[in-house]
Design an enzyme around this catalytic site. Structure first.
Site, PDB file in Angstrom:
ATOM      1  N   LYS B 186       1.265  -0.942  -0.487  1.00 44.79           N
ATOM      2  CA  LYS B 186      -0.079   0.139   0.237  1.00 44.79           C
ATOM      3  C   LYS B 186       0.511   1.075   0.239  1.00 44.79           C
ATOM      4  O   LYS B 186       1.396   1.436   1.211  1.00 44.79           O
ATOM      5  CB  LYS B 186      -1.170   0.061   1.136  1.00 44.79           C
ATOM      6  CG  LYS B 186      -1.910   0.940   1.224  1.00 44.79           C
ATOM      7  CD  LYS B 186      -2.624   1.550   2.659  1.00 44.79           C
ATOM      8  CE  LYS B 186      -1.548   2.794   3.046  1.00 44.79           C
ATOM      9  NZ  LYS B 186      -1.706   4.145   1.991  1.00 44.79           N
ATOM     10  N   GLY B 243       5.565   3.019  11.285  1.00 45.72           N
ATOM     11  CA  GLY B 243       4.554   4.127  10.727  1.00 45.72           C
ATOM     12  C   GLY B 243       3.913   4.794  11.783  1.00 45.72           C
ATOM     13  O   GLY B 243       4.523   4.418  13.372  1.00 45.72           O
ATOM     14  N   SER B 244       2.876   4.908  12.809  1.00 48.14           N
ATOM     15  CA  SER B 244       2.708   5.804  13.881  1.00 48.14           C
ATOM     16  C   SER B 244       1.992   4.508  14.535  1.00 48.14           C
ATOM     17  O   SER B 244       1.646   3.687  14.139  1.00 48.14           O
ATOM     18  CB  SER B 244       0.529   6.358  13.887  1.00 48.14           C
ATOM     19  OG  SER B 244       0.045   6.026  13.214  1.00 48.14           O
ATOM     20  N   GLY B 247      -1.603   4.135  14.148  1.00 47.37           N
ATOM     21  CA  GLY B 247      -1.707   2.476  12.678  1.00 47.37           C
ATOM     22  C   GLY B 247      -1.404   1.492  12.581  1.00 47.37           C
ATOM     23  O   GLY B 247      -2.165   0.769  12.156  1.00 47.37           O
ATOM     24  N   GLY B 248       0.120   1.577  13.536  1.00 48.56           N
ATOM     25  CA  GLY B 248      -0.010   0.073  13.947  1.00 48.56           C
ATOM     26  C   GLY B 248      -0.458  -0.712  15.384  1.00 48.56           C
ATOM     27  O   GLY B 248      -1.546  -1.570  14.697  1.00 48.56           O
ATOM     28  N   GLU B 267       6.613  -1.241  13.418  1.00 50.07           N
ATOM     29  CA  GLU B 267       7.370  -0.442  13.908  1.00 50.07           C
ATOM     30  C   GLU B 267       7.335   1.271  13.899  1.00 50.07           C
ATOM     31  O   GLU B 267       6.397   1.421  13.056  1.00 50.07           O
ATOM     32  CB  GLU B 267       9.205  -0.252  12.895  1.00 50.07           C
ATOM     33  CG  GLU B 267       9.769   0.233  13.874  1.00 50.07           C
ATOM     34  CD  GLU B 267      10.268   1.819  13.750  1.00 50.07           C
ATOM     35  OE1 GLU B 267       9.686   2.882  13.985  1.00 50.07           O
ATOM     36  OE2 GLU B 267      11.009   1.848  12.338  1.00 50.07           O
ATOM     37  N   CYS B 304      12.835   7.638  13.329  1.00 53.82           N
ATOM     38  CA  CYS B 304      11.699   6.724  13.817  1.00 53.82           C
ATOM     39  C   CYS B 304      12.954   6.404  15.442  1.00 53.82           C
ATOM     40  O   CYS B 304      13.263   6.071  16.765  1.00 53.82           O
ATOM     41  CB  CYS B 304      11.883   4.804  13.453  1.00 53.82           C
ATOM     42  SG  CYS B 304      11.479   5.137  12.104  1.00 53.82           S
ATOM     43  N   GLU B 395       5.999   9.765  22.423  1.00 55.45           N
ATOM     44  CA  GLU B 395       7.196  10.038  20.828  1.00 55.45           C
ATOM     45  C   GLU B 395       6.478  11.344  20.601  1.00 55.45           C
ATOM     46  O   GLU B 395       5.123  11.521  20.377  1.00 55.45           O
ATOM     47  CB  GLU B 395       7.126   9.495  20.305  1.00 55.45           C
ATOM     48  CG  GLU B 395       7.708   9.262  18.994  1.00 55.45           C
ATOM     49  CD  GLU B 395       7.927   8.229  17.540  1.00 55.45           C
ATOM     50  OE1 GLU B 395       7.606   7.650  17.141  1.00 55.45           O
ATOM     51  OE2 GLU B 395       8.898   8.600  16.901  1.00 55.45           O
TER      52      GLU B 395
END
Lengths: 531, 531
Positions: B186, B243-244, B247-248, B267, B304, B395
């Site tokens: 994606k 990503g965020s 989202g994860g 991650e 990251c 974060e």
């Protein structure tokens, strides 16, 4: 000095009786409860065991491979030293034949010694060194060193069907201890005395070898309460479980819902499909029937790898197989199951299968004497019915198997594709079957952890190349195995060290490589290398 | 022949425009939308891409290591052949400096070539052979052969902050293709044109190398819709995501709720604590401040591994560090962030931090020009406040960092123990610091995927020993790395073959070992062995 059963838990070096409801194991042949009583541990016991495990974690994972290996060997020695007391108790609690129990005891000690060898060999550490330039191949970048490190305290759940090999000092415990992880075991309620005896052996070895006391605890209590509390404890970092699908799924949910989720390695259910190809049936239908019935009825069918499904094309060969297998099943003697609960579940599962559309029971074993004896069953169903009814893939734990009769070889492949994840998949082949076998193989390697030819799935070798695992729902995590030396990997994670001063580098990663571990330097393998 | 952007997806070999709402990437320096439009794919597109991937899976995993390696190298060649068109588009879509983008392009192609070498070297297959007696060491048992096999189609989510190295042909895609898995990507909405260009390179390589067309697809659409549908598709067997955290976590939930759960390698978030020990501060507080500010502000802090937390004992050394770092941050120029959404989130996160009890902003960078420019921030908080407020560990993606001021070295260790899982943990040490460093090390190796000394966490080397991973919530699964050759393992699972006829054995496992893969025979390592 023989260990006298007293019903107390092992919380590190402390013996402590639970204060919850007491449980007793029973002799399944008579349903007679056995002494002593084992009062259930509670929240404080779980927390104390986990706290001691967490305190032991760094010191234990920092032991040398040689020290850890000697500890595993000492556990094996101490289990052997329990002698007849252990075998007698395990026979009484499980209803298993004495020969099977002594065999399982030897499997358990052999497994501990194999892991000891594997710890010394050091492959598990997977050391990788990428030296900083001007050493090594790269032209820029820092010094990088990677190893696999113990994840921390592991919760282990003893299984009912292997009171020794998959229990207190069974495969999960051996693998976790080998990896450098403290272990907190929940003993299985069906063999509490066996668990206490083995627990005394492990605890004795902890002391003999001067290991930190928190490296081993053994708790007693119900899975739904004490087991769930154990998996929810924040100090636990991974879970090993062998048991029912319902039990495994419950632990997976608890582990996923933690503030910090952890991996669960649950070995849960499998019907272990056996594919009989036309050439094999033509050549040896009767021999296959005999081998099949032996595998089916072994240990009252109480194996994770019991062949619960046979798949073949209709025809004269399959008719001969079914006739012979029916006769063999009808001649088979009833055997005592492990517990009254397992016996009831078996009868219920067989009743359920029988009631499904298109299923026919074609053979029943001889009736038994005493409590909890189960007779073997053979059923058949057409592939059209099988393909539309996922319930026919449910495991009936015990000596029951269903023959799925297919129209042709194409439908055999269709059935293979429709199967859920399995521990094993078996193919019997004969002359002319190679093309059919080659077509099945990629389907089966996607479906199962172990693919075997011209044999039977029961009998799981403890060795380096074994995989006792497989895609969900055979296990919770198809990346693992619970038998064989690869089982250690479940309890390790990779860590990278960048530009560490030589004096602070873990010995496993240092230039002089004191343990002689194999390593990859810039990707190139070196044996027990230094510098 | 240069590729002209047309906004179509790659569904295997087919180019197809989505029929959903159209998205455009924007130049973050101006918020000007860029052509062409990318209409979102829908359920049918997801299903078609996954079906093609599933159909390609067996043929693709059966390619030889040499064929797969050549395919990866061909992708690298084709990315390079895109030349300035790719660099220009990536610069426009990301707002990143040109030098950074060309560097990232070279990292991406270098990564593909490193995986090609690794595929050829064959360690990933982890072949183990336990020969049946009388061959080998055992006295009983069957012939057992184990390998690691591709899990099947992998869903990959491009990351916003590395439009090349963690995107369409980035680390996850390279690792999955190397492992033998088809990939359905994606593309990230922030760099749609860059994604299409790289997609054309991969699709071209598929064709050049005669790979099955379903081995690569590239879909466009929103993460919440198309991304979730992709992870829910039964043909997908694993997920790679950078990503965020939100989202994860959403992908983890979807994957766990599937009828067949699958692994998610997400991650997600890390504040990458940096510990400044007293000796280091005494010796080089100003130098540390300079290095720290460089790492903090690099690429507008959009890494990251950005150092979002500094931990040290109060004292003259820390005062000097804070004074120098404040001055350096105050001098730092504002930089354009990747997207307006990321910029807004950064400002919101900094506002949130500032509002917490005990937090003080002590330095702010220079204001910027144009849209979406972000200024660096330095904050401080006392360890007592930090230890009671988990929100201070969240974060703030961007160039913001908090200095945690501890009473003494004991409190430093207490802060280390209180940290969530991290990608990295850094220690700066000087004379007399070895005991303090040795005390921190076991805590940090439990907390982070990479522990580094006397450097800065930004800059993640692509090599064999790298770990870009770490315990939850840094990633969803601390067993993996998304950078370095070990990343392949995430997309492999062990399979055991028992008593397979020689003619049916996969070549990787056969006696004559045509690919020259290393193997362990009865546990003993052999290089490219035969028999």
């Amino acid at each position: 000095m023989p260990h006298t059963l007293d019903g107390a838990m092992f919380i590190g070096a402390e013996r402590r009786h639970g204060t919850g409801p007491a449980a007793r194991s029973a002799d399944p042949r008579t349903d007679r409860p056995l002494e002593p009583a084992y009062p259930a541990g509670g929240a404080r016991d779980v927390a104390d065991a986990c706290e001691r495990a967490a305190r032991a974690a760094v010191r234990y994972r920092s032991t040398t491979p040689g020290e850890r290996a000697a500890f595993l060997e000492r556990i094996a020695d101490r289990i052997e030293a329990l002698g007849d007391a252990l075998v007698d108790r395990a026979v009484t609690e499980s209803g298993l034949p004495r020969g099977r129990v002594t065999g399982e005891r030897d499997r358990t000690t052999g497994q501990l010694r194999l892991f000891a060898d594997e710890v010394r060999a050091g492959e598990w550490a997977e050391v990788r060194v990428d030296p900083a330039p001007p050493l090594g191949r790269r032209t820029t970048g820092p010094d990088l060193r990677q190893r696999h490190l113990a994840v921390g305290p592991v919760a282990v759940f003893g299984a009912s069907n292997f009171p020794l090999a998959f229990s207190v000092a069974g495969g999960d415990t051996a693998a976790a201890l080998a990896a450098g992880c403290p272990v907190v075991v929940k003993g299985h309620q069906a063999h509490l005395g066996t668990s206490e005896l083995v627990g005394s052996a492990v605890a004795g070895a902890v002391q003999d070898c001067g290991m930190p006391e928190g490296v081993f605890s053994l708790l007693f209590g119900a899975g739904g309460d004490l087991g769930q509390a154990l998996v929810a404890d924040p100090r636990i970092r991974a879970v090993g479980f062998t048991g029912s699908q319902a039990g495994g799924l419950a632990l997976m949910r608890t582990a996923a819902a933690r503030p910090v989720p952890i991996p669960v390695y649950a070995e849960m259910s499998s019907v272990n499909p056996v594919f009989l190809l036309p050439g094999a049936l033509r050549e040896r239908a009767e021999g296959l029937a005999e081998g099949f019935t032996g595998s089916l009825t072994l240990g009252a069918g109480q194996f994770c790898t019991n062949p619960g499904l046979v798949v073949a094309s209709a025809g004269e060969g399959l008719d001969r197989f079914v006739a012979s297998a029916s006769a063999a099943v009808a001649r088979s003697t009833a055997q005592t199951m492990l517990t009254s609960g397992i016996h009831r579940a078996y009868e219920r599962a067989v009743d359920g299968l029988r009631a499904e559309a298109g299923v026919r029971e074609i053979a029943t074993g001889l009736p038994g004497e005493g409590e909890n004896t189960a007779t073997a069953r053979l059923l058949t169903v057409g592939a059209d019915d099988f393909l539309t009814n996922p319930g026919l893939q449910d495991e009936a734990f015990g000596a029951a198997s269903t023959v799925v009769v297919c129209r042709d070889q194409e439908q055999v492949v269709q059935v293979a594709r429709a199967l859920r994840g399995q521990l094993t998949a078996t193919v019997h082949h004969g002359e002319g079957d190679d093309p059919a076998a080659a077509e099945l193989l990629p389907v089966l390697e996607d479906t199962a952890g172990r693919v075997l030819f011209d044999g039977w799935p029961t009998g799981v070798e403890v060795s380096h190349a074994m995989v006792h695992g497989g895609p969900f729902p055979a296990t919770s995590d198809g990346r693992g195995t619970s038998v064989g030396t690869l089982a250690m990997r479940r309890f390790l994670r990779p860590v990278c060290y960048q530009n560490l001063p030589a004096g602070l580098l873990p010995p496993e990663l240092s230039d002089h490589n004191p343990y002689g571990l194999p390593r990859r330097t810039d990707g190139v393998r070196q044996e027990g290398a230094t510098a």
